[in-house]
Design an enzyme around this catalytic site. Structure first.
Site, PDB file in Angstrom:
ATOM      1  N   HIS A   1      13.491   0.042   2.329  1.00 46.46           N
ATOM      2  CA  HIS A   1      14.106  -0.656   3.567  1.00 46.46           C
ATOM      3  C   HIS A   1      13.226  -1.108   4.584  1.00 46.46           C
ATOM      4  O   HIS A   1      12.014  -0.475   4.922  1.00 46.46           O
ATOM      5  CB  HIS A   1      15.152   0.598   4.032  1.00 46.46           C
ATOM      6  CG  HIS A   1      15.583   0.376   5.174  1.00 46.46           C
ATOM      7  ND1 HIS A   1      17.161  -0.576   5.447  1.00 46.46           N
ATOM      8  CD2 HIS A   1      15.606   0.320   6.620  1.00 46.46           C
ATOM      9  CE1 HIS A   1      17.352  -1.082   6.634  1.00 46.46           C
ATOM     10  NE2 HIS A   1      16.402  -0.280   7.392  1.00 46.46           N
TER      11      HIS A   1
ATOM     12  N   ASP B   1      29.378   4.553  10.618  1.00 41.51           N
ATOM     13  CA  ASP B   1      28.004   3.814  11.216  1.00 41.51           C
ATOM     14  C   ASP B   1      28.166   2.651  11.789  1.00 41.51           C
ATOM     15  O   ASP B   1      27.910   2.267  12.888  1.00 41.51           O
ATOM     16  CB  ASP B   1      26.969   3.808  10.258  1.00 41.51           C
ATOM     17  CG  ASP B   1      25.807   2.938  10.754  1.00 41.51           C
ATOM     18  OD1 ASP B   1      25.171   3.481  11.850  1.00 41.51           O
ATOM     19  OD2 ASP B   1      25.673   2.015  10.124  1.00 41.51           O
TER      20      ASP B   1
ATOM     21  N   ARG C   1      27.042   1.645  20.171  1.00 42.31           N
ATOM     22  CA  ARG C   1      25.728   2.069  20.785  1.00 42.31           C
ATOM     23  C   ARG C   1      25.223   0.759  21.511  1.00 42.31           C
ATOM     24  O   ARG C   1      24.586   0.941  22.370  1.00 42.31           O
ATOM     25  CB  ARG C   1      24.811   2.783  19.614  1.00 42.31           C
ATOM     26  CG  ARG C   1      25.058   4.166  19.195  1.00 42.31           C
ATOM     27  CD  ARG C   1      24.445   4.520  17.732  1.00 42.31           C
ATOM     28  NE  ARG C   1      22.929   4.178  17.889  1.00 42.31           N
ATOM     29  CZ  ARG C   1      22.470   3.844  16.827  1.00 42.31           C
ATOM     30  NH1 ARG C   1      22.776   3.553  15.602  1.00 42.31           N
ATOM     31  NH2 ARG C   1      21.018   3.464  16.748  1.00 42.31           N
TER      32      ARG C   1
ATOM     33  N   SER D   1      21.626   6.531  11.320  1.00 42.22           N
ATOM     34  CA  SER D   1      22.041   5.205  10.692  1.00 42.22           C
ATOM     35  C   SER D   1      21.376   4.708   9.642  1.00 42.22           C
ATOM     36  O   SER D   1      22.214   4.103   8.541  1.00 42.22           O
ATOM     37  CB  SER D   1      22.038   4.152  12.010  1.00 42.22           C
ATOM     38  OG  SER D   1      22.532   3.014  11.913  1.00 42.22           O
TER      39      SER D   1
ATOM     40  N   LYS E   1      23.112   4.827   5.329  1.00 47.41           N
ATOM     41  CA  LYS E   1      23.248   3.806   4.383  1.00 47.41           C
ATOM     42  C   LYS E   1      22.536   3.731   2.941  1.00 47.41           C
ATOM     43  O   LYS E   1      23.080   3.335   2.137  1.00 47.41           O
ATOM     44  CB  LYS E   1      23.031   2.315   5.353  1.00 47.41           C
ATOM     45  CG  LYS E   1      24.375   2.191   6.053  1.00 47.41           C
ATOM     46  CD  LYS E   1      23.752   1.109   7.298  1.00 47.41           C
ATOM     47  CE  LYS E   1      22.932   1.356   8.264  1.00 47.41           C
ATOM     48  NZ  LYS E   1      23.034   0.517   9.394  1.00 47.41           N
TER      49      LYS E   1
HETATM   50  N1  URA Z   1      19.121  -0.433  11.873  1.00 44.98           N
HETATM   51  C1  URA Z   1      20.236   0.230  11.715  1.00 44.98           C
HETATM   52  O1  URA Z   1      20.858   0.045  10.638  1.00 44.98           O
HETATM   53  N2  URA Z   1      20.653   1.262  12.409  1.00 44.98           N
HETATM   54  C2  URA Z   1      20.082   1.666  13.678  1.00 44.98           C
HETATM   55  O2  URA Z   1      20.492   2.306  14.343  1.00 44.98           O
HETATM   56  C3  URA Z   1      18.870   0.850  14.000  1.00 44.98           C
HETATM   57  C4  URA Z   1      18.448  -0.152  13.258  1.00 44.98           C
END
Ligand code: URA
Ligand code: CA
Length: 435
Positions: free
Chosen positions: A82, A161, A168, A183, A187
């Site tokens: 990632h 999320d 947010r 977050s 995922k």
């Molecule tokens: N990328 C994400 O998926 N979530 C975040 O909070 C910040 C960056």
């Protein structure tokens, strides 16, 4: 349980229990707790922080809010990578085939580009015929067959999320280590890989502006990964300029192909090798970094990594002749940007280049925007390069009529110096669990 009391508790800096966190996440996801209460709690979290246990519980609650993907039918230790959002970052298309050519399963669910960052799915779709719509059975079957598959996400993972991230975004509560790491990691954990390497960017356009902040975020994410039973490492990398020379979909695919042939830009090659090396380590394939590096260099030199990309393209229905002959990719009309000064390139604002590339048609303003896969920017100069007045700095590809305006944007991203400029370090730090 009572939402008001949970907000009050965090406001006082106390630790929230797993049950309290789950109560909030579930209640918010199913619409029983309103935005304004969750906003207040998010702000309290930003100001008072959450420890590793709380962050882990938040991660788990978000995973439990939706579906998870079961990849247990894939043989071997599945790896995933990632990146926290680079510009011109084509590493997935390089390191995927690279690690797959070592026999390590790379089953990747990727995303589309939004705003100034590109997405692997869009890049892949610039190869005619290639489909990223694989159902889960096909995704697993392909990975077992050739060790690599890349597809879009079909099931609804971590809906909590999505909802929290949108909130947010509008309440100035994005930039918190616990909120960002839960977050991202929710995922990643939900899509089922066994081990994970994270590329955490630092610099303009990145979430983390300083190495110290990036270390804190990386340590938290590595902790969450390990707590979830997934071997995890993070690499902190410099985003003081876009990665490689190409920014844009077809352009980046060409760049990835060149890199797999051992003819790509040095920084993209180096970052892909570094991340691939860590994937070999976290998956237990190699014992030492030196051993991993030697294996990977051999896979490039022998052409096996390049052949793996061809296999991937073939199996997903793409026209392999484009991979063999990159001149077949159709690029949009080109416009040249030349330097107005003599000097050395000191910096290239990645965010500025990403925005300009989007404006040329290579990226999306909103989720619905149409892409021009042949649009983008080729950087003819990078940090440390000497430039003379009138010399080519960048080449823009676009079908848009305001190319001249966007040229000015690209020029603004360049920073020059009268004095010679040394090359900056690309790999700033590696964060492992033992540390
Ligand atoms: N990328 C994400 O998926 N979530 C975040 O909070 C910040 C960056
Ligand atoms: Ca690039």
């Amino acid at each position: 349980m009572n939402t008001y009391e949970i907000i009050e508790k965090k406001k006082e800096g106390q630790k929230l229990s797993a049950e309290e966190i789950k109560y909030i996440v579930d209640g918010y996801t199913n619409g029983n707790i309103p935005d304004y209460q969750v906003s207040a709690l998010l702000m309290a979290i930003c100001l008072k922080g959450m420890d590793v246990d709380e962050t882990f519980n938040l991660t788990n609650s978000m995973i439990e809010s939706g579906n998870t993907i079961d990849l247990s039918k894939i043989e071997g230790k599945k790896v995933d990578k990632h990146s926290t959002g680079g510009v011109g970052d084509t590493t997935t298309l390089v390191l995927g085939p690279l690690v797959a050519s070592c026999g390590i399963p790379f089953a990747k669910m990727s995303g589309r580009g939004l705003g100034h960052t590109g997405g692997t799915l869009d890049k892949l779709e610039s190869i005619p015929g290639l489909s990223i719509d694989l159902d889960i059975d096909k995704f697993i079957e392909n990975t077992n067959k050739i060790k690599i598959a890349i597809c879009g996400q079909t099931t609804d993972v971590t809906p909590a999320d999505k909802k929290l991230y949108a909130l947010r975004d509008t309440t100035a509560t994005v930039n918190d280590v616990s909120l960002i790491s839960s977050s991202i990691m929710s995922k990643k954990i939900a899509v089922g890989a066994d081990c994970l390497v994270l590329d955490v960017k630092v610099g303009s356009g990145a979430f983390m502006k300083t190495v110290e902040d990036a270390v804190e975020l990386s340590e938290m994410m590595v902790n969450l990964g390990e707590k979830a039973g997934k071997n995890t490492q993070a690499v902190i990398t410099n985003m003081n300029q876009p990665l490689g020379r190409a920014v844009g979909n077809s352009l980046e695919v060409i760049e990835a192909i060149n890199t797999l042939r051992g003819e790509g830009p040095e920084d993209l090659y180096e970052l892909s090798m570094e991340l691939a090396e860590k994937l070999l380590l976290v998956s237990g394939h190699s014992k030492t970094e030196g051993e991993a590096r030697a294996i990977l260099e051999e896979k490039i030199a022998s052409g096996e990594a390049f052949n793996k990309l061809k296999e991937l393209v073939q199996l997903q229905g793409g026209d392999v002749s484009y991979i063999e002959d990159v001149s077949k990719f159709e690029l949009s009309p080109k416009f040249e940007l030349v330097s107005e000064v003599d000097g050395y390139v000191k910096g290239i604002d990645a965010l500025g280049i990403g925005e300009a590339s989007k404006n040329l048609g290579a990226g999306r303003e909103t989720k619905e925007s149409e892409l021009d896969l042949g649009a983008g920017i080729l950087l003819n100069k990078k940090i440390g390069d000497k430039v003379s007045k009138g010399e080519l700095l960048a080449t823009l590809y676009t079908k848009k009529e305001n190319a001249e305006e966007i040229k000015a944007e690209v020029l603004k991203a360049f920073e020059f110096s009268n004095q010679e400029v040394g090359a900056d370090k690309l790999i700033l730090k590696v964060i492992k669990h033992e540390q």
